[in-house]
Write a protein that holds these residues in place. Structure first.
Motif, PDB file in Angstrom:
ATOM      1  N   TYR A 167       0.879  -1.184   0.000  1.00 13.48           N
ATOM      2  CA  TYR A 167       0.000   0.000   0.000  1.00 13.48           C
ATOM      3  C   TYR A 167       0.906   1.221   0.000  1.00 13.48           C
ATOM      4  CZ  TYR A 167      -3.236  -3.530   1.789  1.00 13.48           C
ATOM      5  OH  TYR A 167      -3.994  -4.664   1.960  1.00 13.48           O
ATOM      6  N   HIS A 168       0.458   2.296  -0.660  1.00 16.46           N
ATOM      7  CA  HIS A 168       1.288   3.494  -0.753  1.00 16.46           C
ATOM      8  C   HIS A 168       0.414   4.750  -0.624  1.00 16.46           C
ATOM      9  CE1 HIS A 168       4.457   6.222  -2.065  1.00 16.46           C
ATOM     10  NE2 HIS A 168       3.575   6.781  -2.858  1.00 16.46           N
ATOM     11  N   LEU A 169       0.942   5.736   0.096  1.00 15.92           N
ATOM     12  CA  LEU A 169       0.279   7.040   0.208  1.00 15.92           C
ATOM     13  C   LEU A 169       1.353   8.118   0.151  1.00 15.92           C
ATOM     14  CD1 LEU A 169      -2.369   8.687   0.832  1.00 15.92           C
ATOM     15  CD2 LEU A 169      -1.697   8.541   3.237  1.00 15.92           C
ATOM     16  N   GLU A 170       1.086   9.175  -0.599  1.00 14.96           N
ATOM     17  CA  GLU A 170       1.983  10.330  -0.665  1.00 14.96           C
ATOM     18  C   GLU A 170       1.167  11.556  -0.307  1.00 14.96           C
ATOM     19  OE1 GLU A 170       4.815  10.758  -4.024  1.00 14.96           O
ATOM     20  OE2 GLU A 170       3.764  12.637  -4.402  1.00 14.96           O
ATOM     21  N   ILE A 171       1.665  12.348   0.646  1.00 16.05           N
ATOM     22  CA  ILE A 171       0.951  13.561   1.063  1.00 16.05           C
ATOM     23  C   ILE A 171       1.912  14.751   1.086  1.00 16.05           C
ATOM     24  CG2 ILE A 171      -0.827  12.388   2.435  1.00 16.05           C
ATOM     25  CD1 ILE A 171       0.881  13.267   4.959  1.00 16.05           C
ATOM     26  N   GLU A 172       1.330  15.946   0.948  1.00 14.40           N
ATOM     27  CA  GLU A 172       2.101  17.176   1.167  1.00 14.40           C
ATOM     28  C   GLU A 172       2.265  17.351   2.672  1.00 14.40           C
ATOM     29  OE1 GLU A 172      -0.429  20.105  -0.598  1.00 14.40           O
ATOM     30  OE2 GLU A 172       0.546  19.943  -2.553  1.00 14.40           O
ATOM     31  N   SER A 173       3.309  18.066   3.071  1.00 14.89           N
ATOM     32  CA  SER A 173       3.607  18.255   4.491  1.00 14.89           C
ATOM     33  C   SER A 173       2.698  19.314   5.113  1.00 14.89           C
ATOM     34  CB  SER A 173       5.072  18.631   4.672  1.00 14.89           C
ATOM     35  OG  SER A 173       5.874  17.570   4.266  1.00 14.89           O
ATOM     36  N   ASP A 174       1.442  18.944   5.255  1.00 14.93           N
ATOM     37  CA  ASP A 174       0.434  19.814   5.864  1.00 14.93           C
ATOM     38  C   ASP A 174      -0.299  18.972   6.906  1.00 14.93           C
ATOM     39  OD1 ASP A 174      -1.911  21.183   6.539  1.00 14.93           O
ATOM     40  OD2 ASP A 174      -2.145  22.021   4.530  1.00 14.93           O
ATOM     41  N   PRO A 175      -0.304  19.417   8.181  1.00 12.31           N
ATOM     42  CA  PRO A 175      -0.960  18.637   9.232  1.00 12.31           C
ATOM     43  C   PRO A 175      -2.428  18.297   8.915  1.00 12.31           C
ATOM     44  CG  PRO A 175       0.272  20.454  10.201  1.00 12.31           C
ATOM     45  CD  PRO A 175       0.326  20.640   8.707  1.00 12.31           C
ATOM     46  N   ARG A 176      -3.072  19.078   8.056  1.00 11.15           N
ATOM     47  CA  ARG A 176      -4.458  18.774   7.690  1.00 11.15           C
ATOM     48  C   ARG A 176      -4.565  17.465   6.911  1.00 11.15           C
ATOM     49  NH1 ARG A 176      -5.779  24.734   5.530  1.00 11.15           N
ATOM     50  NH2 ARG A 176      -3.821  24.206   4.516  1.00 11.15           N
ATOM     51  N   ASN A 177      -3.437  16.985   6.396  1.00 15.92           N
ATOM     52  CA  ASN A 177      -3.435  15.710   5.670  1.00 15.92           C
ATOM     53  C   ASN A 177      -3.410  14.493   6.592  1.00 15.92           C
ATOM     54  OD1 ASN A 177      -3.595  16.760   3.049  1.00 15.92           O
ATOM     55  ND2 ASN A 177      -1.400  17.126   3.007  1.00 15.92           N
TER      56      ASN A 177
END
Length: 137
Positions: A6-16
């Motif tokens: 499984y893979h997830l990529e997020i921007e560095s924003d605590p809302r993520n």
């Protein structure tokens, strides 16, 4: 049969972090983990991701956090990678020490070690990586 990666990529924003929680719930349910394991897993992955966003990437939304989950034999291996310069885990104050009990930070790594079977930290040329291992069978 559940998948093994499984893979997830997020921007560095605590809302993520809500997206991270949904991701953890998704793969944990997909893999048939029990609720007790899911709760510890949620807490550990969220803490590691929070550290990656806040300390690793310094809340820079142009920097990415990658979360990779692999089923390796009887274990679940979760890798949380940021684009920061890393840290020395030995320098984190013990949150159970009386002088640190009331501090509002510093418990994340401790909690990961409580709930996971293994916790490891690596510094790579691309950034820092937190590796969590949980026995699932």
């Amino acid at each position: 049969m559940p998948q093994t990666h499984y893979h997830l990529e997020i921007e560095s924003d605590p809302r993520n972090l809500i997206t991270v929680e949904e991701f953890v719930n998704y793969f944990a349910v997909d893999l048939g983990l029990d609720e007790k394991k899911i709760n510890g897993l949620l807490l550990s992955v969220t803490e590691a991701t929070t550290n990656a966003i806040k300390h690793g990437n310094k809340n820079d939304i142009n920097k990415i956090v990658n979360i990779d989950v692999d089923v390796v034999g009887d274990y679940l291996k979760i890798s949380i990678k940021d684009q920061g310069s890393g840290f020395n885990p030995a320098e984190i104050p013990d949150p159970t020490h009386p002088e640190n009990l009331l501090k509002d930070s510093g418990r994340g790594v401790y909690l990961m070690r409580v709930y996971m079977d293994e916790v490891d930290f690596k510094v790579t040329p691309e950034g820092a990586e937190t590796i969590l291992k949980l026995k699932i069978k």
